[in-house]
Motif scaffolding. Structure first.
Motif, PDB file in Angstrom:
ATOM      1  N   ARG A  61      41.783  42.719  35.661  1.00 58.92           N
ATOM      2  CA  ARG A  61      42.401  41.891  36.794  1.00 58.92           C
ATOM      3  C   ARG A  61      43.841  42.033  36.519  1.00 58.92           C
ATOM      4  O   ARG A  61      44.688  41.891  37.635  1.00 58.92           O
ATOM      5  CB  ARG A  61      42.020  40.331  36.637  1.00 58.92           C
ATOM      6  CG  ARG A  61      42.579  39.591  37.684  1.00 58.92           C
ATOM      7  CD  ARG A  61      41.748  39.644  39.111  1.00 58.92           C
ATOM      8  NE  ARG A  61      40.456  38.805  38.957  1.00 58.92           N
ATOM      9  CZ  ARG A  61      39.252  39.238  39.728  1.00 58.92           C
ATOM     10  NH1 ARG A  61      39.259  40.257  40.606  1.00 58.92           N
ATOM     11  NH2 ARG A  61      38.342  38.427  39.579  1.00 58.92           N
ATOM     12  N   ARG A  62      44.150  42.136  35.201  1.00 63.48           N
ATOM     13  CA  ARG A  62      45.627  42.591  35.189  1.00 63.48           C
ATOM     14  C   ARG A  62      46.230  43.670  36.060  1.00 63.48           C
ATOM     15  O   ARG A  62      47.275  43.337  36.754  1.00 63.48           O
ATOM     16  CB  ARG A  62      45.994  42.768  33.528  1.00 63.48           C
ATOM     17  CG  ARG A  62      46.261  41.825  32.702  1.00 63.48           C
ATOM     18  CD  ARG A  62      46.853  42.430  31.329  1.00 63.48           C
ATOM     19  NE  ARG A  62      46.869  41.328  30.263  1.00 63.48           N
ATOM     20  CZ  ARG A  62      47.507  41.404  29.362  1.00 63.48           C
ATOM     21  NH1 ARG A  62      47.993  42.566  29.109  1.00 63.48           N
ATOM     22  NH2 ARG A  62      47.534  40.661  28.544  1.00 63.48           N
ATOM     23  N   ARG A  63      45.699  44.807  35.910  1.00 63.12           N
ATOM     24  CA  ARG A  63      46.044  45.894  36.678  1.00 63.12           C
ATOM     25  C   ARG A  63      45.868  45.692  38.101  1.00 63.12           C
ATOM     26  O   ARG A  63      46.600  46.238  38.908  1.00 63.12           O
ATOM     27  CB  ARG A  63      45.297  47.188  36.433  1.00 63.12           C
ATOM     28  CG  ARG A  63      45.725  47.978  35.057  1.00 63.12           C
ATOM     29  CD  ARG A  63      44.840  48.955  34.346  1.00 63.12           C
ATOM     30  NE  ARG A  63      44.839  49.961  35.508  1.00 63.12           N
ATOM     31  CZ  ARG A  63      43.630  50.650  35.488  1.00 63.12           C
ATOM     32  NH1 ARG A  63      42.820  50.740  34.613  1.00 63.12           N
ATOM     33  NH2 ARG A  63      43.427  51.854  36.441  1.00 63.12           N
ATOM     34  N   GLU A  64      44.756  44.923  38.387  1.00 66.69           N
ATOM     35  CA  GLU A  64      44.340  44.769  39.724  1.00 66.69           C
ATOM     36  C   GLU A  64      45.541  44.159  40.559  1.00 66.69           C
ATOM     37  O   GLU A  64      45.888  44.443  41.596  1.00 66.69           O
ATOM     38  CB  GLU A  64      43.021  44.159  40.036  1.00 66.69           C
ATOM     39  CG  GLU A  64      42.636  43.868  41.322  1.00 66.69           C
ATOM     40  CD  GLU A  64      41.299  43.222  41.567  1.00 66.69           C
ATOM     41  OE1 GLU A  64      41.063  42.657  40.523  1.00 66.69           O
ATOM     42  OE2 GLU A  64      40.759  42.903  42.582  1.00 66.69           O
ATOM     43  N   LEU A  65      45.963  42.944  40.065  1.00 59.59           N
ATOM     44  CA  LEU A  65      46.860  42.272  40.750  1.00 59.59           C
ATOM     45  C   LEU A  65      48.125  42.732  41.048  1.00 59.59           C
ATOM     46  O   LEU A  65      48.808  42.810  42.008  1.00 59.59           O
ATOM     47  CB  LEU A  65      47.176  40.860  40.089  1.00 59.59           C
ATOM     48  CG  LEU A  65      45.836  39.821  39.886  1.00 59.59           C
ATOM     49  CD1 LEU A  65      46.162  38.477  39.210  1.00 59.59           C
ATOM     50  CD2 LEU A  65      45.261  39.380  41.297  1.00 59.59           C
ATOM     51  N   ILE A  66      48.233  43.708  39.912  1.00 60.24           N
ATOM     52  CA  ILE A  66      49.748  44.298  39.818  1.00 60.24           C
ATOM     53  C   ILE A  66      49.893  45.202  41.056  1.00 60.24           C
ATOM     54  O   ILE A  66      50.716  45.583  41.911  1.00 60.24           O
ATOM     55  CB  ILE A  66      50.406  44.928  38.483  1.00 60.24           C
ATOM     56  CG1 ILE A  66      50.778  43.759  37.741  1.00 60.24           C
ATOM     57  CG2 ILE A  66      51.351  45.798  38.642  1.00 60.24           C
ATOM     58  CD1 ILE A  66      50.553  44.310  36.278  1.00 60.24           C
ATOM     59  N   SER A  67      48.378  45.911  40.875  1.00 63.02           N
ATOM     60  CA  SER A  67      48.576  46.961  42.100  1.00 63.02           C
ATOM     61  C   SER A  67      48.217  46.438  43.581  1.00 63.02           C
ATOM     62  O   SER A  67      48.780  47.029  44.367  1.00 63.02           O
ATOM     63  CB  SER A  67      47.221  48.058  41.740  1.00 63.02           C
ATOM     64  OG  SER A  67      46.200  47.329  41.818  1.00 63.02           O
ATOM     65  N   GLU A  68      47.967  45.115  43.736  1.00 60.05           N
ATOM     66  CA  GLU A  68      47.325  44.554  44.801  1.00 60.05           C
ATOM     67  C   GLU A  68      48.747  44.353  45.451  1.00 60.05           C
ATOM     68  O   GLU A  68      49.118  44.189  46.735  1.00 60.05           O
ATOM     69  CB  GLU A  68      46.577  43.491  44.820  1.00 60.05           C
ATOM     70  CG  GLU A  68      45.193  43.705  44.689  1.00 60.05           C
ATOM     71  CD  GLU A  68      44.489  44.269  46.109  1.00 60.05           C
ATOM     72  OE1 GLU A  68      44.839  43.755  47.136  1.00 60.05           O
ATOM     73  OE2 GLU A  68      44.052  45.439  45.874  1.00 60.05           O
ATOM     74  N   LEU A  69      49.914  43.930  44.522  1.00 61.34           N
ATOM     75  CA  LEU A  69      51.338  43.221  45.169  1.00 61.34           C
ATOM     76  C   LEU A  69      51.833  44.250  46.080  1.00 61.34           C
ATOM     77  O   LEU A  69      52.480  43.883  47.026  1.00 61.34           O
ATOM     78  CB  LEU A  69      51.919  42.941  43.873  1.00 61.34           C
ATOM     79  CG  LEU A  69      53.337  42.453  44.112  1.00 61.34           C
ATOM     80  CD1 LEU A  69      53.147  40.919  44.708  1.00 61.34           C
ATOM     81  CD2 LEU A  69      54.339  42.611  42.954  1.00 61.34           C
ATOM     82  N   ARG A  70      51.527  45.410  45.735  1.00 63.19           N
ATOM     83  CA  ARG A  70      52.027  46.728  46.797  1.00 63.19           C
ATOM     84  C   ARG A  70      51.501  46.377  48.048  1.00 63.19           C
ATOM     85  O   ARG A  70      52.072  46.813  48.965  1.00 63.19           O
ATOM     86  CB  ARG A  70      51.819  47.928  46.298  1.00 63.19           C
ATOM     87  CG  ARG A  70      52.577  48.412  44.617  1.00 63.19           C
ATOM     88  CD  ARG A  70      53.972  48.178  44.914  1.00 63.19           C
ATOM     89  NE  ARG A  70      54.503  48.549  43.594  1.00 63.19           N
ATOM     90  CZ  ARG A  70      55.051  49.614  43.354  1.00 63.19           C
ATOM     91  NH1 ARG A  70      54.711  50.631  43.921  1.00 63.19           N
ATOM     92  NH2 ARG A  70      55.624  49.936  42.071  1.00 63.19           N
ATOM     93  N   ALA A  71      50.492  46.110  48.117  1.00 63.22           N
ATOM     94  CA  ALA A  71      49.587  45.905  49.373  1.00 63.22           C
ATOM     95  C   ALA A  71      50.203  44.696  50.084  1.00 63.22           C
ATOM     96  O   ALA A  71      49.768  44.557  51.418  1.00 63.22           O
ATOM     97  CB  ALA A  71      48.332  45.737  49.320  1.00 63.22           C
ATOM     98  N   VAL A  72      50.548  43.723  49.789  1.00 56.59           N
ATOM     99  CA  VAL A  72      51.148  42.308  50.285  1.00 56.59           C
ATOM    100  C   VAL A  72      52.574  42.667  51.000  1.00 56.59           C
ATOM    101  O   VAL A  72      53.502  43.325  50.118  1.00 56.59           O
ATOM    102  CB  VAL A  72      51.138  41.439  49.052  1.00 56.59           C
ATOM    103  CG1 VAL A  72      51.770  40.081  49.637  1.00 56.59           C
ATOM    104  CG2 VAL A  72      50.057  41.231  48.712  1.00 56.59           C
TER     105      VAL A  72
END
Lengths: 156, 102
Positions: free
Chosen positions: A42-53
């Motif tokens: 989830r650490r990596r996931e949330l950081i990478s998802e931020l770019r999609a927001v």
């Protein structure tokens, strides 16, 4: 009204907007996800998802993630820590535990032995001193049964 | 898993594309479920075996960004979540969501 427009269009306002909608969400998110255990995806996931927001949603989205991390991440971290501790205990060789227990036992035995020796010394000293005091207070020759100094004189 | 509005909404969003890849943020947008509720639910679905996850291949990415994690429905997930939707259709508690089933 003019002051308000000036305040809104000032450099500081621009800087604040850039900070809040630019780098601050990323920095905050990186700090927030540290609550997850290091190997949690989830650490990596949330950081990478931020770019999609979209940029304007990012501050609120990051605030939402704080809620997620608080309830999910902390629990995961606690569980991971408990699991790690129990794994370490299970992996540690029992010989090591035995050796440690034996070492502590030996130390305790030595301590007790030293205390016994010291007590015995003190007892011997005390007896010697009592003997010396007796000799000083009482004459070495025992009085006879008819004499008044004799402690057994009144006894039948 | 307990049948809640959030679960039904997420199930609908997932079953819109039963064989496709789903991303956390997109799923949150499509289902209308806050990410604070969605991510723990995704974790439970992974644990239950309804979903599998994976990471984008970094070599196939066009722009410079970290690879994202995706979720795919398993056969079990399609079956179980389909059943959840079937039950929700008859349940009056989810009447407010009926328009989305059409």
């Amino acid at each position: 009204m003019g002051e308000l427009i000036d305040a809104v269009t000032s450099r500081w306002s621009l800087l604040l907007v850039l900070l809040v909608f630019g780098s601050a969400p990323g920095i905050c998110l990186r700090l927030i996800v540290l609550m997850y255990p290091p190997n949690d995806p989830r650490r990596r996931e949330l950081i990478s998802e931020l770019r999609a927001v979209p940029r304007f949603e990012r501050p609120l989205w990051v605030a939402e993630q704080f809620e997620v991390v608080l309830f999910e991440g902390l629990a995961h971290r606690l569980l991971a820590t408990l699991r790690r501790v129990s794994r370490r205990r299970a992996q540690a060789p029992t010989d090591e535990h035995d050796a440690r227990d034996k070492y502590i036992g030996n130390l305790f035995d030595q301590f007790i032995y030293q205390v016994d020796l010291a007590l015995a010394d003190h007892q011997r000293d005390a007896e010697r001193r009592i003997q010396q005091l007796r000799e000083q207070l009482m004459p070495t020759s025992k009085p006879g049964p008819g004499q008044p100094d004799c402690p057994d004189a009144d006894q039948p | 898993m307990r049948k809640t509005h959030a679960l039904v909404q997420v199930a609908m969003a997932l079953l819109d594309e039963p064989t496709g890849r789903h991303w956390g943020y997109d799923l949150s947008k499509r289902s209308g479920v806050r990410s604070g509720v969605l991510y723990p639910m995704l974790t439970r679905m992974l644990d239950e075996g309804y979903l599998t996850d994976g990471w984008e291949d970094p070599t196939t990415l066009q722009d410079k960004r970290p690879p994202r994690r995706y979720y795919e429905l398993t056969d079990k997930g399609r079956r179980e979540l389909g059943a959840v939707l079937q039950e929700a259709r008859q349940d009056t508690r989810f009447a407010s969501l009926q328009w989305r089933f059409a």
